[in-house]
Design a protein around this motif. Structure first.
Motif, PDB file in Angstrom:
ATOM      1  N   GLN A 111       7.427   0.928  -6.795  1.00  0.00           N
ATOM      2  CA  GLN A 111       7.599  -0.344  -6.095  1.00  0.00           C
ATOM      3  C   GLN A 111       7.348  -0.239  -4.597  1.00  0.00           C
ATOM      4  OE1 GLN A 111      11.498  -1.675  -7.632  1.00  0.00           O
ATOM      5  NE2 GLN A 111      10.354  -3.167  -8.844  1.00  0.00           N
ATOM      6  N   GLU A 112       7.190   0.993  -4.091  1.00  0.00           N
ATOM      7  CA  GLU A 112       6.793   1.161  -2.694  1.00  0.00           C
ATOM      8  C   GLU A 112       5.328   0.808  -2.481  1.00  0.00           C
ATOM      9  OE1 GLU A 112       7.666   5.174  -1.721  1.00  0.00           O
ATOM     10  OE2 GLU A 112       9.784   4.812  -1.260  1.00  0.00           O
ATOM     11  N   GLN A 113       4.544   0.821  -3.560  1.00  0.00           N
ATOM     12  CA  GLN A 113       3.112   0.529  -3.454  1.00  0.00           C
ATOM     13  C   GLN A 113       2.916  -0.986  -3.511  1.00  0.00           C
ATOM     14  OE1 GLN A 113       1.199   3.188  -2.873  1.00  0.00           O
ATOM     15  NE2 GLN A 113       2.970   4.519  -3.134  1.00  0.00           N
ATOM     16  N   THR A 114       3.028  -1.640  -2.379  1.00  0.00           N
ATOM     17  CA  THR A 114       2.965  -3.106  -2.334  1.00  0.00           C
ATOM     18  C   THR A 114       1.565  -3.631  -2.062  1.00  0.00           C
ATOM     19  OG1 THR A 114       3.542  -3.098   0.024  1.00  0.00           O
ATOM     20  CG2 THR A 114       5.357  -3.263  -1.568  1.00  0.00           C
ATOM     21  N   ALA A 174      -2.609  -7.466  -1.921  1.00  0.00           N
ATOM     22  CA  ALA A 174      -1.221  -7.447  -2.392  1.00  0.00           C
ATOM     23  C   ALA A 174      -1.176  -7.108  -3.880  1.00  0.00           C
ATOM     24  CB  ALA A 174      -0.559  -8.795  -2.131  1.00  0.00           C
ATOM     25  N   LEU A 175      -0.233  -6.242  -4.251  1.00  0.00           N
ATOM     26  CA  LEU A 175      -0.093  -5.794  -5.630  1.00  0.00           C
ATOM     27  C   LEU A 175       1.154  -6.383  -6.278  1.00  0.00           C
ATOM     28  CD1 LEU A 175      -0.856  -1.991  -5.129  1.00  0.00           C
ATOM     29  CD2 LEU A 175      -2.413  -3.725  -6.010  1.00  0.00           C
ATOM     30  N   ASP A 176       1.099  -6.562  -7.578  1.00  0.00           N
ATOM     31  CA  ASP A 176       2.267  -6.924  -8.373  1.00  0.00           C
ATOM     32  C   ASP A 176       3.176  -5.698  -8.461  1.00  0.00           C
ATOM     33  OD1 ASP A 176       4.116  -7.671 -10.278  1.00  0.00           O
ATOM     34  OD2 ASP A 176       2.644  -8.390 -11.721  1.00  0.00           O
TER      35      ASP A 176
END
Length: 252
Positions: free
Chosen positions: A20-23, A31-33
């Protein structure tokens, strides 16, 4: 990015936090889900198949051998074209790639199929994309076999018969240089030179670098040419073993 190999429930919280750090996607900042995804772990050696499809006819150009970190991450450290395989494993990898291509209905264009294969002749699809391969694999194809995948792709798009005949029988390898830990790059020592060797550096002294846990942590690469995959792999191991990436926790 953000992928962990998890062996027990106790390791889940750290894996979830990393994922979840990979935004945002690198390098374009999309932007990533941040929804978490858990998948069954597939063991085996990693390969990719580079393919041109013309009017439904499948032409496999080469099988690429992939080298990765171990432990909790699977960052790619390099590739070799063509892969050194037994006949049994090669047949399984190519057959699996072709089945996937036909199942998706790909008829004109190219495909990059990532596969894990076991020594027992089993092969499983990890990912298939109707796209060019990354990490300079198309250059490795050209250096090793004299095949231009880009040219074959354009020929297919124009309705022409793609030129996929190898012009030579050699091998080429790329190995990525990584820092031993996150910090500030101080220097990269003993970069290789010589005929058949190309070196590229992405980071300069003073730049922040990441740990080798994903493909973003690279600081450069080395490309080598040889007569065979075995020679290419041996040369790559020798030159990358000699390179030292010096990192400081703080720049002075």
């Amino acid at each position: 990015m953000g992928v962990s190999v998890v062996h027990s429930a106790a390791e889940l919280p750290a894996a979830a936090l990393l994922a979840q750090e990979q935004t945002h996607e690198f390098p374009h900042g999309i932007a990533l889900d941040t929804t978490l995804l858990a998948q069954e772990y597939v063991g085996g050696d990693e390969y990719s198949v580079e393919t041109v499809i013309s009017r439904g006819d499948v032409h496999h150009l080469a099988v690429t051998e992939k080298f990765t970190t171990q432990g909790s991450s699977r960052a790619e450290l390099g590739h070799t074209v063509p892969a050194e395989l037994t006949d049994e494993v090669r047949e399984a990898v190519l057959a699996t790639a072709e089945q996937a291509i036909r199942a998706l209905g790909l008829r004109n264009g190219i495909a990059h199929t990532e596969i894990k294969a076991g020594t027992d002749g089993t092969a499983k699809i990890i990912e298939i994309g109707a796209r060019p391969p990354g990490d300079h694999i198309m250059r490795l194809l050209s250096e090793a076999l004299g095949i231009s995948e880009a040219r074959a792709y354009l020929q297919t798009a124009l309705g022409e018969r793609p030129d996929v005949t190898p012009l030579r029988s050699g091998a080429a390898a790329i190995r990525f240089l990584t820092a031993p830990q996150a910090g500030t790059l101080r220097w990269i020592h003993d970069l290789p030179e010589g005929q058949g060797v190309t070196t590229s550096v992405y980071k300069m002294p003073g730049d922040e670098v990441g740990a080798p846990q994903d493909n973003i942590g690279r600081v450069g690469h080395v490309i080598l040419c040889a007569r065979s995959a075995r020679e290419a792999n041996e040369a790559a191991l020798e030159v990358t073993g000699a390179v030292k990436v010096e990192v400081a926790t703080s720049w002075r």
